[in-house]
Design a protein around this motif. Sequence first.
Motif, PDB file in Angstrom:
ATOM      1  N   THR A 104     -17.387 -29.108 -53.717  1.00 44.28           N
ATOM      2  CA  THR A 104     -16.016 -29.531 -54.005  1.00 44.28           C
ATOM      3  C   THR A 104     -15.050 -28.367 -53.828  1.00 44.28           C
ATOM      4  OG1 THR A 104     -16.801 -31.224 -55.535  1.00 44.28           O
ATOM      5  CG2 THR A 104     -14.505 -30.560 -55.743  1.00 44.28           C
ATOM      6  N   GLY A 105     -15.465 -27.174 -54.237  1.00 44.67           N
ATOM      7  CA  GLY A 105     -14.616 -25.991 -54.089  1.00 44.67           C
ATOM      8  C   GLY A 105     -14.366 -25.610 -52.639  1.00 44.67           C
ATOM      9  N   VAL A 106     -15.331 -25.841 -51.770  1.00 44.06           N
ATOM     10  CA  VAL A 106     -15.191 -25.517 -50.347  1.00 44.06           C
ATOM     11  C   VAL A 106     -14.381 -26.585 -49.612  1.00 44.06           C
ATOM     12  CG1 VAL A 106     -16.461 -25.257 -48.162  1.00 44.06           C
ATOM     13  CG2 VAL A 106     -17.298 -24.121 -50.230  1.00 44.06           C
ATOM     14  N   THR A 107     -14.560 -27.835 -49.994  1.00 41.54           N
ATOM     15  CA  THR A 107     -13.879 -28.940 -49.316  1.00 41.54           C
ATOM     16  C   THR A 107     -12.360 -28.754 -49.382  1.00 41.54           C
ATOM     17  OG1 THR A 107     -15.696 -30.437 -49.815  1.00 41.54           O
ATOM     18  CG2 THR A 107     -13.593 -31.447 -49.259  1.00 41.54           C
ATOM     19  N   GLY A 108     -11.740 -28.859 -48.222  1.00 44.92           N
ATOM     20  CA  GLY A 108     -10.289 -28.701 -48.131  1.00 44.92           C
ATOM     21  C   GLY A 108      -9.840 -27.296 -47.792  1.00 44.92           C
ATOM     22  N   MET A 109     -10.757 -26.326 -47.807  1.00 47.62           N
ATOM     23  CA  MET A 109     -10.390 -24.958 -47.433  1.00 47.62           C
ATOM     24  C   MET A 109     -10.081 -24.889 -45.944  1.00 47.62           C
ATOM     25  SD  MET A 109     -13.042 -22.383 -49.417  1.00 47.62           S
ATOM     26  CE  MET A 109     -12.155 -20.891 -48.973  1.00 47.62           C
ATOM     27  N   LEU A 110      -9.250 -23.927 -45.566  1.00 49.35           N
ATOM     28  CA  LEU A 110      -8.991 -23.632 -44.161  1.00 49.35           C
ATOM     29  C   LEU A 110      -9.752 -22.366 -43.787  1.00 49.35           C
ATOM     30  CD1 LEU A 110      -5.124 -24.207 -44.057  1.00 49.35           C
ATOM     31  CD2 LEU A 110      -6.919 -25.789 -43.355  1.00 49.35           C
ATOM     32  N   VAL A 111     -10.309 -22.325 -42.567  1.00 48.99           N
ATOM     33  CA  VAL A 111     -11.024 -21.135 -42.110  1.00 48.99           C
ATOM     34  C   VAL A 111     -10.103 -19.928 -42.248  1.00 48.99           C
ATOM     35  CG1 VAL A 111     -12.066 -19.991 -40.112  1.00 48.99           C
ATOM     36  CG2 VAL A 111     -12.579 -22.401 -40.586  1.00 48.99           C
ATOM     37  N   GLY A 112     -10.647 -18.866 -42.809  1.00 49.01           N
ATOM     38  CA  GLY A 112      -9.875 -17.654 -43.079  1.00 49.01           C
ATOM     39  C   GLY A 112      -9.377 -17.600 -44.508  1.00 49.01           C
ATOM     40  N   ILE A 133     -29.757 -18.070 -63.761  1.00 43.52           N
ATOM     41  CA  ILE A 133     -28.677 -18.838 -64.375  1.00 43.52           C
ATOM     42  C   ILE A 133     -29.250 -19.624 -65.551  1.00 43.52           C
ATOM     43  CG2 ILE A 133     -26.940 -20.630 -64.012  1.00 43.52           C
ATOM     44  CD1 ILE A 133     -27.067 -19.742 -60.987  1.00 43.52           C
ATOM     45  N   PRO A 134     -28.806 -19.287 -66.771  1.00 40.73           N
ATOM     46  CA  PRO A 134     -29.361 -19.966 -67.949  1.00 40.73           C
ATOM     47  C   PRO A 134     -28.889 -21.423 -68.046  1.00 40.73           C
ATOM     48  CG  PRO A 134     -27.687 -18.373 -68.613  1.00 40.73           C
ATOM     49  CD  PRO A 134     -27.850 -18.239 -67.134  1.00 40.73           C
ATOM     50  N   PRO A 135     -29.598 -22.220 -68.830  1.00 43.25           N
ATOM     51  CA  PRO A 135     -29.177 -23.606 -69.040  1.00 43.25           C
ATOM     52  C   PRO A 135     -27.742 -23.677 -69.574  1.00 43.25           C
ATOM     53  CG  PRO A 135     -31.365 -23.241 -69.935  1.00 43.25           C
ATOM     54  CD  PRO A 135     -30.829 -21.901 -69.541  1.00 43.25           C
ATOM     55  N   ASN A 136     -27.026 -24.692 -69.130  1.00 43.46           N
ATOM     56  CA  ASN A 136     -25.670 -25.001 -69.593  1.00 43.46           C
ATOM     57  C   ASN A 136     -24.638 -23.914 -69.309  1.00 43.46           C
ATOM     58  OD1 ASN A 136     -26.533 -27.538 -70.682  1.00 43.46           O
ATOM     59  ND2 ASN A 136     -27.479 -26.363 -72.328  1.00 43.46           N
ATOM     60  N   ALA A 137     -24.880 -23.088 -68.304  1.00 47.61           N
ATOM     61  CA  ALA A 137     -23.945 -22.013 -67.961  1.00 47.61           C
ATOM     62  C   ALA A 137     -22.965 -22.464 -66.897  1.00 47.61           C
ATOM     63  CB  ALA A 137     -24.708 -20.785 -67.461  1.00 47.61           C
ATOM     64  N   GLY A 138     -21.696 -22.113 -67.095  1.00 45.85           N
ATOM     65  CA  GLY A 138     -20.688 -22.299 -66.068  1.00 45.85           C
ATOM     66  C   GLY A 138     -20.751 -21.132 -65.094  1.00 45.85           C
ATOM     67  N   LEU A 139     -20.172 -21.309 -63.917  1.00 44.57           N
ATOM     68  CA  LEU A 139     -20.205 -20.276 -62.882  1.00 44.57           C
ATOM     69  C   LEU A 139     -18.803 -20.018 -62.350  1.00 44.57           C
ATOM     70  CD1 LEU A 139     -23.271 -21.656 -60.884  1.00 44.57           C
ATOM     71  CD2 LEU A 139     -23.279 -19.819 -62.578  1.00 44.57           C
ATOM     72  N   VAL A 140     -18.604 -18.800 -61.838  1.00 38.65           N
ATOM     73  CA  VAL A 140     -17.365 -18.447 -61.155  1.00 38.65           C
ATOM     74  C   VAL A 140     -17.752 -17.962 -59.762  1.00 38.65           C
ATOM     75  CG1 VAL A 140     -15.338 -16.940 -61.119  1.00 38.65           C
ATOM     76  CG2 VAL A 140     -16.239 -17.773 -63.314  1.00 38.65           C
ATOM     77  N   PHE A 141     -17.179 -18.602 -58.739  1.00 36.51           N
ATOM     78  CA  PHE A 141     -17.432 -18.215 -57.353  1.00 36.51           C
ATOM     79  C   PHE A 141     -16.150 -17.694 -56.726  1.00 36.51           C
ATOM     80  CE2 PHE A 141     -21.026 -21.086 -57.740  1.00 36.51           C
ATOM     81  CZ  PHE A 141     -21.977 -20.566 -56.880  1.00 36.51           C
ATOM     82  N   GLU A 142     -16.295 -16.691 -55.866  1.00 32.85           N
ATOM     83  CA  GLU A 142     -15.256 -16.343 -54.902  1.00 32.85           C
ATOM     84  C   GLU A 142     -15.849 -16.695 -53.555  1.00 32.85           C
ATOM     85  OE1 GLU A 142     -13.483 -12.459 -55.096  1.00 32.85           O
ATOM     86  OE2 GLU A 142     -12.544 -12.931 -57.014  1.00 32.85           O
ATOM     87  N   ILE A 143     -15.167 -17.553 -52.830  1.00 28.13           N
ATOM     88  CA  ILE A 143     -15.684 -18.096 -51.574  1.00 28.13           C
ATOM     89  C   ILE A 143     -14.713 -17.793 -50.446  1.00 28.13           C
ATOM     90  CG2 ILE A 143     -16.411 -20.205 -50.382  1.00 28.13           C
ATOM     91  CD1 ILE A 143     -16.747 -21.472 -53.222  1.00 28.13           C
ATOM     92  N   SER A 144     -15.237 -17.296 -49.326  1.00 24.12           N
ATOM     93  CA  SER A 144     -14.453 -17.099 -48.103  1.00 24.12           C
ATOM     94  C   SER A 144     -15.015 -18.040 -47.046  1.00 24.12           C
ATOM     95  CB  SER A 144     -14.558 -15.651 -47.608  1.00 24.12           C
ATOM     96  OG  SER A 144     -14.021 -14.767 -48.553  1.00 24.12           O
ATOM     97  N   LEU A 145     -14.152 -18.874 -46.458  1.00 26.73           N
ATOM     98  CA  LEU A 145     -14.594 -19.811 -45.434  1.00 26.73           C
ATOM     99  C   LEU A 145     -14.521 -19.124 -44.069  1.00 26.73           C
ATOM    100  CD1 LEU A 145     -15.548 -22.657 -44.678  1.00 26.73           C
ATOM    101  CD2 LEU A 145     -13.131 -23.304 -44.489  1.00 26.73           C
ATOM    102  N   LEU A 146     -15.683 -18.990 -43.411  1.00 25.97           N
ATOM    103  CA  LEU A 146     -15.788 -18.303 -42.131  1.00 25.97           C
ATOM    104  C   LEU A 146     -15.681 -19.258 -40.955  1.00 25.97           C
ATOM    105  CD1 LEU A 146     -18.746 -15.948 -43.094  1.00 25.97           C
ATOM    106  CD2 LEU A 146     -16.291 -15.502 -43.298  1.00 25.97           C
ATOM    107  N   SER A 147     -16.240 -20.473 -41.078  1.00 20.98           N
ATOM    108  CA  SER A 147     -16.159 -21.444 -39.995  1.00 20.98           C
ATOM    109  C   SER A 147     -16.339 -22.853 -40.542  1.00 20.98           C
ATOM    110  CB  SER A 147     -17.187 -21.168 -38.902  1.00 20.98           C
ATOM    111  OG  SER A 147     -18.493 -21.458 -39.350  1.00 20.98           O
ATOM    112  N   ALA A 148     -15.809 -23.821 -39.812  1.00 21.86           N
ATOM    113  CA  ALA A 148     -15.962 -25.237 -40.136  1.00 21.86           C
ATOM    114  C   ALA A 148     -15.940 -25.983 -38.810  1.00 21.86           C
ATOM    115  CB  ALA A 148     -14.826 -25.707 -41.038  1.00 21.86           C
ATOM    116  N   ILE A 149     -17.116 -26.470 -38.391  1.00 24.30           N
ATOM    117  CA  ILE A 149     -17.228 -27.154 -37.100  1.00 24.30           C
ATOM    118  C   ILE A 149     -17.887 -28.519 -37.288  1.00 24.30           C
ATOM    119  CG2 ILE A 149     -17.258 -25.045 -35.724  1.00 24.30           C
ATOM    120  CD1 ILE A 149     -20.318 -25.283 -35.622  1.00 24.30           C
ATOM    121  N   ASN A 150     -17.659 -29.412 -36.312  1.00 27.88           N
ATOM    122  CA  ASN A 150     -18.277 -30.751 -36.378  1.00 27.88           C
ATOM    123  C   ASN A 150     -19.758 -30.697 -36.155  1.00 27.88           C
ATOM    124  OD1 ASN A 150     -15.984 -32.183 -37.016  1.00 27.88           O
ATOM    125  ND2 ASN A 150     -15.348 -32.258 -34.874  1.00 27.88           N
TER     126      ASN A 150
END
Length: 150
Positions: A104-112, A133-150
């Motif tokens: 869900t976090g990646v969906t909608g991102m633009l490359v770059g 990752i322990p049970p019931n733990a939330g996570l924090v991601f930093e994500i960089s989108l490098l490519s999105a192709i069909n």
Amino acid sequence: MKLKLPLIAAFVAMLSLTACGGGSENTQPAVVVASPATLIVTDIGAPGTGAVASGTKLVQVHYTVWLYSATAADNKGTLIESSVNSAPLEFRLGANKVIPGFETGVTGMLVGGKRNVKIPSNLAYGAAGSGPIPPNAGLVFEISLLSAIN
């Protein structure tokens, strides 16, 4: 009879040490499990200018993930892993190959583009946890989108 008393005393002393853990101490800090209430997606800087990650596109990303901490700066607790200095993660959107909050976090991102995604436990590994990752733990991601192709 003289031998029984020292043996009994030694046995009692051994049991006492066993009951208290034998004197060894656990030096690992306790992990406090926390989780954001909802999924929070925030673009970092410019949103990117390339193709959009949507539908069933094949995407490549670099990411860094931390355990969510309610008290740490930017909620970034213990560092779990990073793909920044290795091969990017590649997966097809909609194929259920990554945790739901990550997709869900990646969906909608633009490359770059780059995003911060705070994922509640129920959209991560839930009550089971996974590896470090322990049970019931939330996570924090930093994500960089490098490519999105069909």
